[in-house]
Enzyme design. Structure first.
Site, PDB file in Angstrom:
ATOM      1  N   THR A 199      56.694  54.045 -20.599  1.00 49.83           N
ATOM      2  CA  THR A 199      56.791  54.937 -21.544  1.00 49.83           C
ATOM      3  C   THR A 199      55.460  55.861 -21.119  1.00 49.83           C
ATOM      4  O   THR A 199      55.075  56.671 -21.849  1.00 49.83           O
ATOM      5  CB  THR A 199      56.444  54.218 -22.872  1.00 49.83           C
ATOM      6  OG1 THR A 199      55.420  53.430 -22.684  1.00 49.83           O
ATOM      7  CG2 THR A 199      57.649  53.649 -23.280  1.00 49.83           C
ATOM      8  N   GLU A 205      51.384  41.614 -15.720  1.00 52.76           N
ATOM      9  CA  GLU A 205      50.912  42.948 -16.089  1.00 52.76           C
ATOM     10  C   GLU A 205      50.662  43.901 -14.884  1.00 52.76           C
ATOM     11  O   GLU A 205      50.582  43.590 -13.854  1.00 52.76           O
ATOM     12  CB  GLU A 205      49.152  42.612 -16.008  1.00 52.76           C
ATOM     13  CG  GLU A 205      49.033  42.220 -17.809  1.00 52.76           C
ATOM     14  CD  GLU A 205      48.824  43.799 -18.404  1.00 52.76           C
ATOM     15  OE1 GLU A 205      48.691  44.829 -17.996  1.00 52.76           O
ATOM     16  OE2 GLU A 205      48.716  43.413 -19.662  1.00 52.76           O
ATOM     17  N   ASP A 206      50.765  45.311 -15.307  1.00 53.21           N
ATOM     18  CA  ASP A 206      50.632  46.408 -14.678  1.00 53.21           C
ATOM     19  C   ASP A 206      49.431  46.984 -14.440  1.00 53.21           C
ATOM     20  O   ASP A 206      48.902  47.865 -13.517  1.00 53.21           O
ATOM     21  CB  ASP A 206      51.563  47.404 -14.513  1.00 53.21           C
ATOM     22  CG  ASP A 206      51.357  48.276 -16.212  1.00 53.21           C
ATOM     23  OD1 ASP A 206      50.866  47.508 -16.937  1.00 53.21           O
ATOM     24  OD2 ASP A 206      51.260  49.686 -16.091  1.00 53.21           O
ATOM     25  N   SER A 216      51.558  43.343 -25.775  1.00 54.72           N
ATOM     26  CA  SER A 216      51.252  44.502 -25.622  1.00 54.72           C
ATOM     27  C   SER A 216      50.306  45.366 -26.418  1.00 54.72           C
ATOM     28  O   SER A 216      50.001  44.970 -27.455  1.00 54.72           O
ATOM     29  CB  SER A 216      52.509  45.573 -25.850  1.00 54.72           C
ATOM     30  OG  SER A 216      52.336  46.605 -25.855  1.00 54.72           O
ATOM     31  N   ALA A 217      49.517  46.298 -25.905  1.00 53.51           N
ATOM     32  CA  ALA A 217      48.689  46.884 -26.647  1.00 53.51           C
ATOM     33  C   ALA A 217      49.157  48.033 -27.511  1.00 53.51           C
ATOM     34  O   ALA A 217      48.390  48.485 -28.605  1.00 53.51           O
ATOM     35  CB  ALA A 217      47.718  47.800 -25.815  1.00 53.51           C
ATOM     36  N   LYS A 269      46.414  53.858 -19.034  1.00 49.37           N
ATOM     37  CA  LYS A 269      47.307  52.806 -18.930  1.00 49.37           C
ATOM     38  C   LYS A 269      46.846  51.542 -19.589  1.00 49.37           C
ATOM     39  O   LYS A 269      45.811  51.068 -18.912  1.00 49.37           O
ATOM     40  CB  LYS A 269      48.167  52.617 -17.695  1.00 49.37           C
ATOM     41  CG  LYS A 269      49.179  53.773 -17.329  1.00 49.37           C
ATOM     42  CD  LYS A 269      49.724  53.337 -15.996  1.00 49.37           C
ATOM     43  CE  LYS A 269      50.848  54.510 -15.743  1.00 49.37           C
ATOM     44  NZ  LYS A 269      51.411  54.498 -14.465  1.00 49.37           N
ATOM     45  N   LYS A 320      42.481  44.577 -24.240  1.00 53.69           N
ATOM     46  CA  LYS A 320      42.593  43.931 -22.915  1.00 53.69           C
ATOM     47  C   LYS A 320      41.127  44.770 -22.289  1.00 53.69           C
ATOM     48  O   LYS A 320      40.927  45.948 -22.536  1.00 53.69           O
ATOM     49  CB  LYS A 320      43.625  44.138 -22.170  1.00 53.69           C
ATOM     50  CG  LYS A 320      44.886  43.654 -22.763  1.00 53.69           C
ATOM     51  CD  LYS A 320      46.291  44.435 -22.049  1.00 53.69           C
ATOM     52  CE  LYS A 320      47.345  43.902 -22.726  1.00 53.69           C
ATOM     53  NZ  LYS A 320      48.640  44.363 -22.286  1.00 53.69           N
ATOM     54  N   ASP A 361      53.715  41.951 -20.418  1.00 49.02           N
ATOM     55  CA  ASP A 361      53.138  43.377 -20.930  1.00 49.02           C
ATOM     56  C   ASP A 361      54.434  44.528 -20.966  1.00 49.02           C
ATOM     57  O   ASP A 361      55.450  43.949 -20.452  1.00 49.02           O
ATOM     58  CB  ASP A 361      52.120  43.937 -19.821  1.00 49.02           C
ATOM     59  CG  ASP A 361      51.756  45.330 -20.046  1.00 49.02           C
ATOM     60  OD1 ASP A 361      51.325  45.455 -21.265  1.00 49.02           O
ATOM     61  OD2 ASP A 361      51.637  45.902 -19.393  1.00 49.02           O
ATOM     62  N   LEU A 362      54.406  45.199 -21.832  1.00 46.84           N
ATOM     63  CA  LEU A 362      55.425  46.180 -22.100  1.00 46.84           C
ATOM     64  C   LEU A 362      55.292  47.325 -21.327  1.00 46.84           C
ATOM     65  O   LEU A 362      56.374  47.337 -20.251  1.00 46.84           O
ATOM     66  CB  LEU A 362      55.541  46.540 -23.713  1.00 46.84           C
ATOM     67  CG  LEU A 362      56.905  47.536 -23.959  1.00 46.84           C
ATOM     68  CD1 LEU A 362      58.061  46.776 -23.725  1.00 46.84           C
ATOM     69  CD2 LEU A 362      56.542  47.807 -25.298  1.00 46.84           C
ATOM     70  N   ASP A 363      54.598  48.176 -21.572  1.00 50.49           N
ATOM     71  CA  ASP A 363      54.351  49.478 -20.724  1.00 50.49           C
ATOM     72  C   ASP A 363      54.206  49.465 -19.206  1.00 50.49           C
ATOM     73  O   ASP A 363      53.322  48.766 -18.906  1.00 50.49           O
ATOM     74  CB  ASP A 363      53.519  50.265 -21.360  1.00 50.49           C
ATOM     75  CG  ASP A 363      53.965  51.212 -22.609  1.00 50.49           C
ATOM     76  OD1 ASP A 363      55.217  51.119 -22.823  1.00 50.49           O
ATOM     77  OD2 ASP A 363      53.093  51.387 -23.541  1.00 50.49           O
TER      78      ASP A 363
HETATM   79  P1  B16 Z   1      50.305  53.181 -28.754  1.00 50.48           P
HETATM   80  P2  B16 Z   1      50.847  48.128 -22.986  1.00 50.48           P
HETATM   81  C1  B16 Z   1      49.913  50.412 -23.862  1.00 50.48           C
HETATM   82  O1  B16 Z   1      50.991  49.426 -23.765  1.00 50.48           O
HETATM   83  C2  B16 Z   1      50.196  51.570 -23.022  1.00 50.48           C
HETATM   84  O2  B16 Z   1      49.722  51.236 -21.451  1.00 50.48           O
HETATM   85  C3  B16 Z   1      48.678  52.717 -23.463  1.00 50.48           C
HETATM   86  O3  B16 Z   1      48.972  53.565 -22.377  1.00 50.48           O
HETATM   87  C4  B16 Z   1      49.033  52.932 -24.897  1.00 50.48           C
HETATM   88  O4  B16 Z   1      47.743  53.855 -25.214  1.00 50.48           O
HETATM   89  C5  B16 Z   1      48.761  51.795 -25.496  1.00 50.48           C
HETATM   90  O5  B16 Z   1      49.684  50.807 -25.395  1.00 50.48           O
HETATM   91  C6  B16 Z   1      48.670  51.959 -26.932  1.00 50.48           C
HETATM   92  O6  B16 Z   1      49.931  52.468 -27.638  1.00 50.48           O
HETATM   93  O7  B16 Z   1      49.790  54.394 -29.046  1.00 50.48           O
HETATM   94  O8  B16 Z   1      51.693  53.015 -28.989  1.00 50.48           O
HETATM   95  O9  B16 Z   1      49.776  51.961 -29.772  1.00 50.48           O
HETATM   96  O10 B16 Z   1      50.769  48.540 -21.426  1.00 50.48           O
HETATM   97  O11 B16 Z   1      49.626  47.208 -23.269  1.00 50.48           O
HETATM   98  O12 B16 Z   1      52.317  47.719 -23.150  1.00 50.48           O
HETATM   99 MG    MG Z   2      51.097  48.180 -19.253  1.00 48.49          MG
END
Ligand code: B16
Ligand code: MG
Length: 216
Positions: free
Chosen positions: A18, A170-171, A115-116, A46, A146, A10-12
């Site tokens: 971020t 994953e966090d 990542s989402a 998150k 997810k 996962d990224l964030d």
């Molecule tokens: P964006 P992950 C997620 O990333 C974030 O944790 C979440 O806070 C954010 O709303 C989502 O990505 C969408 O991000 O607006 O940049 O498309 O944890 O899945 O890497």
């Molecule tokens: Mg995450």
């Protein structure tokens, strides 16, 4: 000894953090709409997609918007967010993250990002680690958020590795659930109280080694 052939990250919250930028942008939007948004509220967003996050925020503010208005608000928040992530530097990579991804590659283990975020590509490029991932699956390629396993299954498919031979880092609880639903192993990044369903929980990738990975 297991038969792990790929690690999907996962990224964030795993590679970079971020959350603070998402928080600032959502707070600015909420304030413009006439209500406040706390860091505590931000925790609930998150791993949640952009539109689903907006729905929650509007609900907390007691507001109802049309689909067109929602799109406009999400675009506005994203423009502020992108302004901030465009200034990210390699110093923002979480401790041990780059080193562990590199260790996987040296050990012949494939690497993917799952990542989402629709901004994942920009973030990887800004912090200078886009070349470390064999495959990048982000919010632009998936339709089911997810805890649906779609993002990780796509990663495994593109890597050409069966899900049973993949580990997800994953966090977020929803992310750990997505990994398990996809038939993969999961390593939680954070607290065992929250991520107890994972096969192993560590505080950060700085606590991970290839040896630990082989033993889960
Ligand atoms: P964006 P992950 C997620 O990333 C974030 O944790 C979440 O806070 C954010 O709303 C989502 O990505 C969408 O991000 O607006 O940049 O498309 O944890 O899945 O890497
Ligand atoms: Mg995450």
């Amino acid at each position: 000894m297991n038969n792990i052939k790929a690690c999907i990250f996962d990224l964030d919250g795993v590679i970079v953090d971020t959350a603070v930028y998402h928080y600032k942008a959502w707070k600015r939007l909420a304030n413009e709409l006439g209500f406040d948004f706390t860091e505590h509220d931000n925790e609930k967003l998150k791993g949640v997609s952009r539109m689903a996050s907006l729905d929650l925020i509007l609900q907390w503010g007691g507001l109802t918007k049309t689909d067109a208005e929602k799109q406009e608000l999400a675009d506005k928040k994203n423009a502020w967010y992108v302004d901030m992530i465009n200034h990210m530097t390699p110093a923002e990579i979480l401790p041990g993250a780059k080193e562990f991804v590199e260790a996987c590659k040296s050990a012949g283990i494939k690497t993917a990002l799952g990542s989402a975020s629709k901004n994942a590509g920009t973030i990887l490029e800004k912090v200078g680690i886009d070349h470390l991932f064999d495959v990048v699956i982000d919010g632009n390629q998936v339709s089911k958020p997810k805890p649906d396993p779609e993002v990780f299954l796509k990663g495994a498919e593109e890597l050409n590795i069966p899900p049973a031979n993949c580990v997800v880092f994953e966090d977020a609880i929803a992310g750990v659930e997505a990994a398990i639903a996809g038939g993969m192993k999961a390593i939680g990044i954070g607290s065992p109280d929250v991520l107890g369903e994972a096969n192993l929980v560590v505080k950060g990738l700085n606590e991970m080694t290839i040896e630990k990975l082989k033993k889960i």
